[in-house]
Design an enzyme around this catalytic site. Structure first.
Site, short mmCIF file in Angstrom:
data_model
loop_
_atom_site.label_atom_id
_atom_site.label_comp_id
_atom_site.label_asym_id
_atom_site.label_seq_id
_atom_site.Cartn_x
_atom_site.Cartn_y
_atom_site.Cartn_z
N TYR A 53 0.81 -1.21 0.00
CA TYR A 53 0.00 0.00 0.00
C TYR A 53 0.85 1.28 0.00
O TYR A 53 0.50 2.26 -0.64
CB TYR A 53 -0.96 -0.01 1.20
N TYR A 234 -7.70 -12.23 12.72
CA TYR A 234 -7.32 -10.86 12.39
C TYR A 234 -7.93 -9.84 13.36
O TYR A 234 -7.30 -9.42 14.31
CB TYR A 234 -7.64 -10.51 10.92
P1 NAD Z 1 4.13 -4.51 2.91
O1 NAD Z 1 4.83 -5.63 3.59
O2 NAD Z 1 3.92 -4.61 1.44
O3 NAD Z 1 4.90 -3.11 3.19
C1 NAD Z 1 5.56 -2.83 4.37
C2 NAD Z 1 6.46 -1.63 4.23
O4 NAD Z 1 7.06 -1.35 5.52
C3 NAD Z 1 7.65 -1.79 3.27
O5 NAD Z 1 7.87 -0.57 2.60
C4 NAD Z 1 8.84 -2.07 4.20
O6 NAD Z 1 10.11 -1.68 3.69
C5 NAD Z 1 8.45 -1.21 5.38
N1 NAD Z 1 9.09 -1.63 6.63
C6 NAD Z 1 8.96 -2.79 7.30
N2 NAD Z 1 9.69 -2.77 8.45
C7 NAD Z 1 10.27 -1.56 8.51
C8 NAD Z 1 11.14 -0.91 9.44
N3 NAD Z 1 11.53 -1.51 10.56
N4 NAD Z 1 11.56 0.34 9.15
C9 NAD Z 1 11.17 0.99 8.01
N5 NAD Z 1 10.33 0.44 7.12
C10 NAD Z 1 9.90 -0.81 7.34
O7 NAD Z 1 2.76 -4.33 3.69
P2 NAD Z 1 1.29 -3.88 3.28
O8 NAD Z 1 0.46 -5.10 3.15
O9 NAD Z 1 1.30 -2.87 2.21
O10 NAD Z 1 0.84 -3.22 4.65
C11 NAD Z 1 0.93 -1.84 4.91
C12 NAD Z 1 -0.12 -1.49 5.95
O11 NAD Z 1 -1.43 -1.76 5.39
C13 NAD Z 1 -0.03 -2.34 7.22
O12 NAD Z 1 -0.36 -1.52 8.33
C14 NAD Z 1 -1.10 -3.39 7.03
O13 NAD Z 1 -1.59 -3.91 8.25
C15 NAD Z 1 -2.17 -2.57 6.29
N6 NAD Z 1 -3.17 -3.36 5.53
C16 NAD Z 1 -2.78 -4.34 4.69
C17 NAD Z 1 -3.78 -5.07 4.02
C18 NAD Z 1 -3.41 -6.19 3.08
O14 NAD Z 1 -4.28 -7.00 2.76
N7 NAD Z 1 -2.19 -6.27 2.60
C19 NAD Z 1 -5.13 -4.75 4.19
C20 NAD Z 1 -5.47 -3.71 5.03
C21 NAD Z 1 -4.49 -3.00 5.71
#
Ligand code: NAD
Length: 393
Positions: A53, A234
């Site tokens: 995201y 979840y």
């Molecule tokens: P993702 O794993 O694709 O992205 C995670 C990001 O965080 C990456 O850019 C990574 O480099 C960064 N990151 C991780 N650890 C880090 C650290 N210690 N320091 C700096 N950067 C760090 O995840 P995503 O699925 O896009 O999730 C993003 C948010 O959206 C989360 O809060 C997740 O709970 C939420 N979300 C995800 C979904 C889904 O289905 N994927 C649905 C609803 C909400």
């Protein structure tokens, strides 16, 4: 140069194909550029900018809104005998397209939980942008290094009682019942420390102290609710505890700083590096994909983030009183969830294809790492030593 093939370990791929990733990013940039929409330019900070995201937010910000972006990520650069992580190549490709359009971007590669990363970010903002109008908090981390040096990990477990439900073995394509034991008190606390709002609050306090937030600055962080099938793992599980803490934190920020407007956006469930690791969720995703594609309502991260910036933030649709944004509005439509529920009850290893979009799931999974992309010859060597120019380590 090397030949790069996917190396899959359970729900993760340890290699990434830069040329495939370049095609992915190009597609997302073109999608955004094809939209004839004028949106206000905003200096944007994206914490977790390199995948999922956060990456899509950055692409919409840069190519639709022409917004300067400072991104924070935690990715591994390439080595002579090892590819970089997908997020590294995503950022390199993003930077290339942003440069072509002359859109400012800088990326800090460091631990978002550390003082040092926050300080570096503040310095860049002060030097180049002066003030930030919008913060996107899109961190999904498995662990956090606490200020005293101890490491705490987040877990994906139910709370209170074991969770027994169907799940999909991604290696054998078998559906079987899994029993997940409940988390201990300590595991719940640690998950909240990693994925709750503490880190966001820390960022906001420090950015505010440094006077780099514009009056009316918006903050958006992401959450998920989902249907009852997944609630135990979840919404009511350890990650749900963390998300409740994140929501409370945004309320606290809104109370404390009258000139900040913090939101939580409930997004759609999608295949990302984080969601693929949650038990039961991949099976739910394969069913959801099939139903939403058949109903012509399927979206990926980029379509979701486009809708966040246009329909939600610009047109104010579906924003609830407590600053909760519903981007899961299509996923949660009764006509979608009734079909998902029906499929969930019927699905087993022998009728998987009838009820689940396995192909779509695997394609999305492989695409995230630059694989299964049309017109890429995976037998050929490809350049893997790719730099990011505007990077601060
Ligand atoms: P993702 O794993 O694709 O992205 C995670 C990001 O965080 C990456 O850019 C990574 O480099 C960064 N990151 C991780 N650890 C880090 C650290 N210690 N320091 C700096 N950067 C760090 O995840 P995503 O699925 O896009 O999730 C993003 C948010 O959206 C989360 O809060 C997740 O709970 C939420 N979300 C995800 C979904 C889904 O289905 N994927 C649905 C609803 C909400």
């Amino acid at each position: 140069m090397m030949v790069v093939k996917p190396k899959i370990r359970e729900f993760f791929c340890t290699t990434a194909h830069p040329a495939g990733i370049f095609v992915n990013i190009k597609k997302m940039v073109e999608f955004v550029k094809s939209k004839k929409k004028e949106l206000k330019k905003e200096n944007t900070l994206i914490i977790g900018c390199s995948t999922g995201y956060g990456l899509s937010c950055r692409i919409v910000s840069a190519f639709l809104k022409k917004s300067p972006t400072v991104g924070v990520m935690f990715e591994k650069p390439p080595k002579l005998n090892r590819t970089a992580t997908a997020g590294w190549y995503n950022t390199a490709a993003f930077e290339k397209f942003a440069q072509e359009e002359n859109v400012y971007n800088k990326t800090i590669n460091g631990d978002a939980f550390s003082e040092e990363t926050i300080e570096k970010t503040i310095n860049i903002i002060k030097k180049d942008l002066k003030k930030i109008d919008l913060i996107i908090y899109s961190l999904a981390a498995p662990r956090r290094k606490m200020p005293n040096g101890t490491i705490v990990s987040s877990v994906l477990k139910p709370v209170g009682k074991p969770y027994i439900n169907k799940t999909l073995n991604l290696e054998t394509n078998e559906v079987f019942n899994v029993k997940i034991e409940p988390a201990t008190e300590e595991e719940i606390e640690n998950t909240v420390k990693v994925m709750g709002g503490e880190n966001l609050e820390d960022w906001v306090n420090k950015l505010k102290d440094a006077d780099v937030l514009e009056k009316g600055c918006k903050i958006i962080s992401f959450s998920y609710e989902g249907p009852t099938i997944t609630h135990q793992i979840y919404k009511d599980g350890t990650i749900g505890y963390a998300k409740k803490h994140l929501l409370k934190t945004t309320e606290k920020i809104n109370e404390k700083f009258k000139d900040i407007n913090a939101f939580v956006s409930y997004n759609k469930a999608l295949v990302t590096q984080s969601s693929a690791a949650i038990p039961v969720v991949p099976l739910y995703l394969t069913i959801l994909y099939k139903v939403m594609k058949e109903e012509n309502l399927h979206e990926g991260c980029i379509e979701q983030m486009f809708r966040l910036f246009t329909e939600k933030l610009e047109e104010n649709k579906n924003i609830e009183k407590n600053n909760v944004i519903r981007l899961d509005d299509y996923e949660m439509l009764p006509k979608i969830q009734e079909r998902v529920k029906y499929a969930w009850e019927k699905i087993n290893s022998s009728n998987l294809k009838e009820f689940a979009d396995l192909k779509g799931y695997y394609e999305d999974f492989l695409n995230m790492f630059g694989f299964a992309i049309k017109n890429i010859n995976y037998e050929e060597e490809t350049e893997t030593l790719i730099n990011i120019n505007n990077i601060i380590n």
